[in-house]
Design an enzyme around this catalytic site. Structure first.
Site, PDB file in Angstrom:
ATOM      1  N   HIS A   1     -54.923 -11.784  -8.771  1.00  0.00           N
ATOM      2  CA  HIS A   1     -56.283 -11.756  -8.252  1.00  0.00           C
ATOM      3  C   HIS A   1     -56.660 -10.313  -7.944  1.00  0.00           C
ATOM      4  CE1 HIS A   1     -59.714 -12.693  -5.682  1.00  0.00           C
ATOM      5  NE2 HIS A   1     -59.573 -13.978  -5.927  1.00  0.00           N
TER       6      HIS A   1
ATOM      7  N   HIS B   1     -56.038 -13.771   3.770  1.00  0.00           N
ATOM      8  CA  HIS B   1     -56.164 -12.332   3.869  1.00  0.00           C
ATOM      9  C   HIS B   1     -56.369 -11.891   5.311  1.00  0.00           C
ATOM     10  CE1 HIS B   1     -57.022  -8.361   2.442  1.00  0.00           C
ATOM     11  NE2 HIS B   1     -58.311  -8.398   2.710  1.00  0.00           N
TER      12      HIS B   1
ATOM     13  N   GLU C   1     -65.633  -7.676   7.477  1.00  0.00           N
ATOM     14  CA  GLU C   1     -66.262  -8.295   6.319  1.00  0.00           C
ATOM     15  C   GLU C   1     -67.361  -9.266   6.771  1.00  0.00           C
ATOM     16  OE1 GLU C   1     -63.376 -10.154   3.820  1.00  0.00           O
ATOM     17  OE2 GLU C   1     -61.985  -8.473   3.895  1.00  0.00           O
TER      18      GLU C   1
ATOM     19  N   HIS D   1     -65.762 -11.881   9.389  1.00  0.00           N
ATOM     20  CA  HIS D   1     -64.320 -11.857   9.598  1.00  0.00           C
ATOM     21  C   HIS D   1     -63.965 -10.435  10.013  1.00  0.00           C
ATOM     22  CE1 HIS D   1     -64.593 -15.238   6.475  1.00  0.00           C
ATOM     23  NE2 HIS D   1     -64.478 -15.779   7.667  1.00  0.00           N
TER      24      HIS D   1
END
Length: 443
Positions: free
Chosen positions: A292, A335, A341, A365
């Site tokens: 990813h 994560h 974010e 977040h």
């Protein structure tokens, strides 16, 4: 409705004059003793005079009357615009908001300025360090009123309703799935045609620019040629009843009166302009093998900090694309990040959270707060047949990412009445799949 032209590249010199006044742009010099058509020359500087040439930003405006002709500024109400990061304590939890509310015209007329609501931010305006994220929710146009931000650049992301933005440089029609950047000090007014809502990223230091491509090479991500700047379109309009110029200065709003429209620029040239970009023009880069790739490959614009590789802010999108990775859990991985974010959704259903994360809402977040796909997404993606598939068709999610540790305002946590207090429940059904007897050949 709005005349635009393509930029040939970020940082290049552009010029425009109103077609009705040919020759209004002086030839050979910026500040002649007498400008064509009896215009006034005025420079708008977006950088220090002695910046290196590659980073020097300025434009010359040739206008009917200079912008200095106004009555003194006086404070006006702030509404829900706030830069008091200590008005409420920090909250490290994952936060999500349902679609932010728009007042009905029958209840109260709200234009872009009065409809600005600060959601979160960090830093200090006076020292030109940091950023803020705002939500705009309005139902009426700005009438005989303009706005400019003395504190930094504004990146507008419309989610609902078209915006006709009249600037000193000309007009831009900005629709959902497009973005617009109004740089520091540029006056604009905003016309809406229906109830409108969107997101605003404000940066106090630096300017937005295209990210470096590194090993990607010369082509990819947002191409400079797809950005558009306005064409000069002047208003020679007297306003005997008064035209209001609103300035945001050190986080406070001030208003001054004048008797003419400030959008009286007949010609201009320079490299410091407002501009727009259509997100569908983004050239997606992604894996064609396994694993990813980091979301940085989806960066449209960045504001660099003094630390290499660390941004004041990145504007990142998650556009429609093909997913082809083999032997890979394809949605975003779980994560914890040294960046803050904030995510918003313009349209569609975000792949990692198809329920609860809705267009016109958002999520935050914070630094080192864990996040990732909800339980339903994890189970579905873990069992999916890995074949080429379209991802995010009909969807456009985005992220404002920052190295600053942002704090949410009192409006964001309490007064907006949009906070989804059940957000953390989306991860609670995640199951244990640990098998101590697993063998390498097991699937």
């Amino acid at each position: 409705m709005a005349s635009l032209k393509y930029m040939s590249g970020f940082g290049n010199e552009f010029s425009s004059e109103d077609p009705g006044c040919p020759g209004s742009l002086p030839k050979g010099q910026n500040n002649p003793q007498v400008a064509p058509y009896g215009l006034y020359a005025e420079q708008l500087s977006g950088s220090a005079f002695t910046c290196p040439r590659y980073s020097n930003k300025r434009s010359w405006l040739y206008r009917i009357l200079p912008s200095v002709i106004h009555k003194p500024f006086a404070p006006i109400p702030q509404g829900n615009l706030s830069y008091s990061w200590d008005e409420i304590g920090p909250d490290p939890n994952q936060l999500r908001w349902l679609p932010f509310k728009i007042s009905k015209t029958s209840e109260k007329k709200v234009d872009f300025v009065t409809g600005l609501h600060t959601l979160c931010g960090a830093g200090d305006i006076r020292s030109r360090c940091g950023l803020a994220i705002h939500i705009y929710a309005c139902n009426t146009s700005m009438e005989n009123k303009s706005f400019y931000n003395s504190d930094g650049d504004l990146l507008l992301v419309p989610q609902k309703g078209n915006l006709l933005i009249n600037t000193e440089f000309g007009k831009m029609l900005v629709e959902p799935n497009e973005i617009c950047v109004i740089q520091q000090g540029m006056q604009f007014t905003l016309q809406v045609f229906e109830e409108s809502r969107g997101y605003v990223l404000e940066v106090f230091a630096g300017h937005f620019e295209l990210p470096d491509l590194g090993p990607i090479g010369a082509n990819g991500l947002a191409n400079p040629r797809d950005f558009k700047v306005p064409v000069a379109c002047y208003e020679d309009r007297q306003v005997p009843s008064g035209f209001t110029v609103i300035s945001k200065f050190q986080g406070k709003l001030f208003a001054a009166q004048q008797n003419f429209s400030p959008f009286n620029v007949v010609a201009w040239h320079g490299n410091y302009t407002p501009y727009k970009y259509n997100l569908q023009d983004f050239m997606v880069i992604n894996t064609v093998s396994f694993d990813h790739a980091d979301p940085s490959i989806f960066t449209v614009l960045t504001v660099k900090s003094t630390r290499p590789g660390v941004a004041v802010a990145d504007f990142v999108i998650f556009p429609p694309r093909w997913g082809v990775a083999d032997h890979t859990f394809r949605p975003p991985y779980y994560h914890r990040n040294c960046m803050s974010e904030f995510m918003g959704l313009i349209k569609g259903h975000y792949e990692a959270k198809e329920e609860g994360f809705l267009p016109g809402g958002g999520s935050l977040h914070s630094i080192m707060t864990p996040h990732g796909p909800d339980a339903e997404c994890f189970e579905k993606a873990s069992k999916a047949k890995l074949e080429p598939e379209r991802v995010a068709d009909g969807t456009m999610a985005f992220m404002f990412e920052s190295s600053f540790n942002m704090i949410v305002t009192k409006w964001g946590l309490e007064a907006c009445n949009c906070l989804d207090k059940s957000y953390s429940n989306c991860w609670q059904p995640l199951k244990r799949h640990f098998n101590p007897k697993w063998k390498p050949n097991d699937k």
